[in-house]
Write a protein that holds these residues in place. Sequence first.
Motif, PDB file in Angstrom:
ATOM      1  N   ALA A 161       0.839  -1.209   0.000  1.00  0.00           N
ATOM      2  CA  ALA A 161       0.000   0.000   0.000  1.00  0.00           C
ATOM      3  C   ALA A 161       0.869   1.252   0.000  1.00  0.00           C
ATOM      4  O   ALA A 161       0.620   2.212  -0.744  1.00  0.00           O
ATOM      5  N   GLN A 162       1.915   1.242   0.826  1.00  0.00           N
ATOM      6  CA  GLN A 162       2.843   2.381   0.868  1.00  0.00           C
ATOM      7  C   GLN A 162       3.548   2.563  -0.465  1.00  0.00           C
ATOM      8  O   GLN A 162       3.745   3.686  -0.933  1.00  0.00           O
ATOM      9  N   GLU A 163       3.928   1.432  -1.052  1.00  0.00           N
ATOM     10  CA  GLU A 163       4.622   1.486  -2.351  1.00  0.00           C
ATOM     11  C   GLU A 163       3.719   2.101  -3.419  1.00  0.00           C
ATOM     12  O   GLU A 163       4.170   2.920  -4.223  1.00  0.00           O
ATOM     13  N   VAL A 164       2.446   1.739  -3.379  1.00  0.00           N
ATOM     14  CA  VAL A 164       1.510   2.294  -4.365  1.00  0.00           C
ATOM     15  C   VAL A 164       1.388   3.809  -4.170  1.00  0.00           C
ATOM     16  O   VAL A 164       1.367   4.570  -5.146  1.00  0.00           O
ATOM     17  N   VAL A 165       1.338   4.242  -2.931  1.00  0.00           N
ATOM     18  CA  VAL A 165       1.266   5.693  -2.660  1.00  0.00           C
ATOM     19  C   VAL A 165       2.493   6.394  -3.237  1.00  0.00           C
ATOM     20  O   VAL A 165       2.393   7.441  -3.884  1.00  0.00           O
ATOM     21  N   ARG A 166       3.665   5.767  -3.035  1.00  0.00           N
ATOM     22  CA  ARG A 166       4.915   6.348  -3.548  1.00  0.00           C
ATOM     23  C   ARG A 166       4.880   6.423  -5.085  1.00  0.00           C
ATOM     24  O   ARG A 166       5.195   7.459  -5.680  1.00  0.00           O
ATOM     25  N   VAL A 171       6.439   4.183 -14.782  1.00  0.00           N
ATOM     26  CA  VAL A 171       6.763   4.497 -13.389  1.00  0.00           C
ATOM     27  C   VAL A 171       7.012   3.206 -12.616  1.00  0.00           C
ATOM     28  O   VAL A 171       7.992   3.085 -11.868  1.00  0.00           O
ATOM     29  N   THR A 172       6.169   2.214 -12.824  1.00  0.00           N
ATOM     30  CA  THR A 172       6.360   0.929 -12.136  1.00  0.00           C
ATOM     31  C   THR A 172       7.669   0.278 -12.560  1.00  0.00           C
ATOM     32  O   THR A 172       8.444  -0.210 -11.725  1.00  0.00           O
ATOM     33  N   LEU A 173       7.936   0.314 -13.878  1.00  0.00           N
ATOM     34  CA  LEU A 173       9.172  -0.304 -14.375  1.00  0.00           C
ATOM     35  C   LEU A 173      10.406   0.351 -13.769  1.00  0.00           C
ATOM     36  O   LEU A 173      11.279  -0.317 -13.207  1.00  0.00           O
ATOM     37  N   PHE A 174      10.476   1.672 -13.877  1.00  0.00           N
ATOM     38  CA  PHE A 174      11.701   2.382 -13.494  1.00  0.00           C
ATOM     39  C   PHE A 174      11.840   2.588 -11.991  1.00  0.00           C
ATOM     40  O   PHE A 174      12.958   2.739 -11.490  1.00  0.00           O
ATOM     41  N   PHE A 175      10.722   2.609 -11.267  1.00  0.00           N
ATOM     42  CA  PHE A 175      10.837   2.910  -9.830  1.00  0.00           C
ATOM     43  C   PHE A 175      10.439   1.745  -8.931  1.00  0.00           C
ATOM     44  O   PHE A 175      10.388   1.886  -7.714  1.00  0.00           O
ATOM     45  N   HIS A 176      10.159   0.583  -9.543  1.00  0.00           N
ATOM     46  CA  HIS A 176       9.831  -0.579  -8.729  1.00  0.00           C
ATOM     47  C   HIS A 176      10.496  -1.854  -9.238  1.00  0.00           C
ATOM     48  O   HIS A 176      10.859  -2.727  -8.448  1.00  0.00           O
ATOM     49  N   VAL A 177      10.682  -1.955 -10.561  1.00  0.00           N
ATOM     50  CA  VAL A 177      11.090  -3.243 -11.149  1.00  0.00           C
ATOM     51  C   VAL A 177      12.562  -3.264 -11.574  1.00  0.00           C
ATOM     52  O   VAL A 177      13.325  -4.141 -11.170  1.00  0.00           O
ATOM     53  N   MET A 178      12.967  -2.285 -12.363  1.00  0.00           N
ATOM     54  CA  MET A 178      14.261  -2.402 -13.048  1.00  0.00           C
ATOM     55  C   MET A 178      15.456  -2.073 -12.164  1.00  0.00           C
ATOM     56  O   MET A 178      15.375  -1.277 -11.246  1.00  0.00           O
ATOM     57  N   HIS A 179      16.581  -2.712 -12.509  1.00  0.00           N
ATOM     58  CA  HIS A 179      17.868  -2.423 -11.877  1.00  0.00           C
ATOM     59  C   HIS A 179      18.718  -1.597 -12.829  1.00  0.00           C
ATOM     60  O   HIS A 179      18.928  -2.003 -13.971  1.00  0.00           O
ATOM     61  N   TYR A 180      19.177  -0.452 -12.364  1.00  0.00           N
ATOM     62  CA  TYR A 180      20.020   0.398 -13.207  1.00  0.00           C
ATOM     63  C   TYR A 180      20.778   1.360 -12.313  1.00  0.00           C
ATOM     64  O   TYR A 180      20.516   1.458 -11.104  1.00  0.00           O
ATOM     65  N   GLY A 188      -4.003  -0.740 -16.913  1.00  0.00           N
ATOM     66  CA  GLY A 188      -2.779   0.054 -16.979  1.00  0.00           C
ATOM     67  C   GLY A 188      -2.677   1.133 -15.919  1.00  0.00           C
ATOM     68  O   GLY A 188      -1.693   1.881 -15.896  1.00  0.00           O
ATOM     69  N   TYR A 189      -3.674   1.244 -15.033  1.00  0.00           N
ATOM     70  CA  TYR A 189      -3.619   2.245 -13.962  1.00  0.00           C
ATOM     71  C   TYR A 189      -3.711   1.628 -12.583  1.00  0.00           C
ATOM     72  O   TYR A 189      -3.796   2.329 -11.592  1.00  0.00           O
ATOM     73  N   ASP A 190      -3.707   0.289 -12.523  1.00  0.00           N
ATOM     74  CA  ASP A 190      -3.774  -0.429 -11.249  1.00  0.00           C
ATOM     75  C   ASP A 190      -2.364  -0.927 -10.924  1.00  0.00           C
ATOM     76  O   ASP A 190      -1.887  -1.919 -11.493  1.00  0.00           O
ATOM     77  N   PHE A 191      -1.687  -0.184 -10.019  1.00  0.00           N
ATOM     78  CA  PHE A 191      -0.281  -0.506  -9.737  1.00  0.00           C
ATOM     79  C   PHE A 191      -0.112  -1.940  -9.247  1.00  0.00           C
ATOM     80  O   PHE A 191       0.889  -2.587  -9.558  1.00  0.00           O
ATOM     81  N   ASN A 192      -1.071  -2.448  -8.477  1.00  0.00           N
ATOM     82  CA  ASN A 192      -0.937  -3.827  -7.989  1.00  0.00           C
ATOM     83  C   ASN A 192      -0.931  -4.820  -9.144  1.00  0.00           C
ATOM     84  O   ASN A 192      -0.125  -5.748  -9.184  1.00  0.00           O
ATOM     85  N   GLN A 193      -1.847  -4.599 -10.077  1.00  0.00           N
ATOM     86  CA  GLN A 193      -1.889  -5.492 -11.248  1.00  0.00           C
ATOM     87  C   GLN A 193      -0.612  -5.376 -12.070  1.00  0.00           C
ATOM     88  O   GLN A 193      -0.075  -6.371 -12.569  1.00  0.00           O
ATOM     89  N   ILE A 194      -0.115  -4.148 -12.228  1.00  0.00           N
ATOM     90  CA  ILE A 194       1.105  -3.950 -13.042  1.00  0.00           C
ATOM     91  C   ILE A 194       2.297  -4.626 -12.371  1.00  0.00           C
ATOM     92  O   ILE A 194       3.068  -5.355 -13.016  1.00  0.00           O
ATOM     93  N   MET A 195       2.437  -4.416 -11.055  1.00  0.00           N
ATOM     94  CA  MET A 195       3.563  -5.030 -10.328  1.00  0.00           C
ATOM     95  C   MET A 195       3.474  -6.556 -10.399  1.00  0.00           C
ATOM     96  O   MET A 195       4.478  -7.237 -10.643  1.00  0.00           O
ATOM     97  N   ASP A 196       2.260  -7.097 -10.205  1.00  0.00           N
ATOM     98  CA  ASP A 196       2.084  -8.551 -10.286  1.00  0.00           C
ATOM     99  C   ASP A 196       2.440  -9.066 -11.681  1.00  0.00           C
ATOM    100  O   ASP A 196       3.031 -10.137 -11.830  1.00  0.00           O
ATOM    101  N   GLY A 197       2.074  -8.282 -12.680  1.00  0.00           N
ATOM    102  CA  GLY A 197       2.373  -8.678 -14.061  1.00  0.00           C
ATOM    103  C   GLY A 197       3.870  -8.814 -14.292  1.00  0.00           C
ATOM    104  O   GLY A 197       4.338  -9.811 -14.867  1.00  0.00           O
ATOM    105  N   PHE A 198       4.641  -7.834 -13.813  1.00  0.00           N
ATOM    106  CA  PHE A 198       6.099  -7.911 -13.994  1.00  0.00           C
ATOM    107  C   PHE A 198       6.707  -9.062 -13.177  1.00  0.00           C
ATOM    108  O   PHE A 198       7.655  -9.718 -13.623  1.00  0.00           O
ATOM    109  N   ASP A 199       6.134  -9.316 -11.990  1.00  0.00           N
ATOM    110  CA  ASP A 199       6.609 -10.457 -11.184  1.00  0.00           C
ATOM    111  C   ASP A 199       6.399 -11.765 -11.934  1.00  0.00           C
ATOM    112  O   ASP A 199       7.295 -12.622 -12.010  1.00  0.00           O
TER     113      ASP A 199
END
Lengths: 313, 272
Positions: B4-9, B44-53, B212-223
């Motif tokens: 929940a905190q991550e989604v707020v961020r 935003v999800t890709l660059f600030f939650h998923v990817m390493h760079y 495409g606007y549900d961060f939980n679904q997007i994060m789960d998709g990348f997982d």
Amino acid sequence: MSSKQAAMRDAYGEALLELGATNKDVVVVGADTTGSLKSGVFASKYPERFFNVGIAEQNLVSIAAGLALAGKIAYAGTYAIFVPGKSVDQIRNNIAYPNLNVKIVCSHGGISVGPDGASHQQVEDIAIMRAIPKMKVIVPADAPSTKGAVKAIATIPGPFYVRLTRPSTPIIYESGFEYKFGEANVLRDGSDVALFACGIMVPEALKAADSLKAKGVSAAVIDLHTIKPIDSDTVTKFAQKCGRVVTTEEHNVMGGMGSAVAEVLGERCPTLMKRVGVMDTFGESGDAGELLKKYGLTSADIEQAALGLSKVR
Amino acid sequence: METAQEVVRLKEIARNTRKLILESLAEAGSGHPGGSLSAVELLVTLFFHVMHYEPKDPKWPDRDRFFLSKGHAAPLLYSILAQAGYFPVEELMTLRKTGSRLQGHPSMGIPGIEAPAGSEGIGLSLAVGTSLAAKLDGKPYRTYVLMGDGEQQEGQVWEAAMAASKFRLDNLTAIIDRNGIQQDGLTEQIMPLEPLAAKWRAFNWNVIEVDGYDFNQIMDGFDLAASTRNRPTVIIAHTVKGKGISFMEWSPHYHGTAPSKEKLSDVLSELK
């Protein structure tokens, strides 16, 4: 010139094998013509570094670009009619614009493809590739210089196009010669007319020079294997020295090597010249030798052009 | 971090991203807001939650790769890269201007940009190339590519789709911004794409559909994409062209029309 003949494609395969052994970053990408291009020999030795993408020339070019982005030296090729023919945007935007280390080596340039006919006879590729910024263009004259060129470009960063020919061709260069990118090879000195040739027209130019000599005309023969960047100094020097220039290439007279020479001379040393090439037309099916004769790509055509110029005062 | 905190961020970064997109486009006076705004949450999800760079070392060999295949969404990618620390946020205001690094479509020479883009349909092939190289080198990095939906009309996309499944590129994730609109109108009128998911399944891809606007679904998709073995994944994200600005939503006109400087403060006031 030796009486022996060899296939540029075999030389390409040999060069790839040697590169594969000495440089682990070399990868090869093919598009269902790897047996014909002899890049398949690399696949047998280094299967993990070889990728056949099927009949998909746009994908071929862009995947090679992706491999280069990840640090590889990617050799990609098929028949010249398809690359650059079907993939100009990918070559421009994926390879040349970002200046990537992709070496496009394609065979079956020109009408000497023969029986397959005009749909497979690429006579525009030099013009297309020459017009793309950062692209460098090589048309080797024989098998040994093909091998030399393919190996040399591995160490020069950036994109290249190397155009090969389908039939076996006379051997011009002795084994052991060192290929030098960007430096025209003066095969014969002369003072009356300069014959600038590339690819399979180099042996024809040498024959023409022999015949001209018998008629009292001293012809220089220069192998302009590097068409971009062109060796402007050598072109200018021989134009000044001879005062008359004939260019000859297995390509449309528009936009190819002859045009490149005319550009140099127009700015640096306006010289009477004649271009011997495909006269802005498509080819047709037939025996390669017969087609070269029919389309005006023989030593006799070069000789005639030279003699015609020498009559002009 | 709690989800929940991550989604707020992430939401806060998304809001700021939309602001930067609109400000830079208004300053430029031309460009493509519609397809930039539609895909904000995805990047935003890709660059600030998923990817390493590593922004201080843009060419770090083990970085995850991102290719923007829909190159007209450059303002989106630039806004993301600036916030990630690749270059100063102020530089966004040089977008499309003579002498700027920030070309109208991505080009080399901008830190964080992997490849030029702008000609549709070619990004997936580049991604196949880096994915093959990662496998060859035994490297752990993953490759991501964002495609438009109109772009699916390009034949090369399907050449690359075939190649990715042939080479079992499970280190490759494609994302489709399925906003339904292209320059001339609705995708389903110009050149229908449906059934799009079935097409990708038929090419042997793992297909995930998300809001495409549900961060939980997007994060789960990348997982799910990262844990899928032996085949590539495509995430079809259902989105809205021009998302977040009422008069730009569902508008083909705002595919390629920048907001005016005069209207900018009104436009920005719509951002939640």
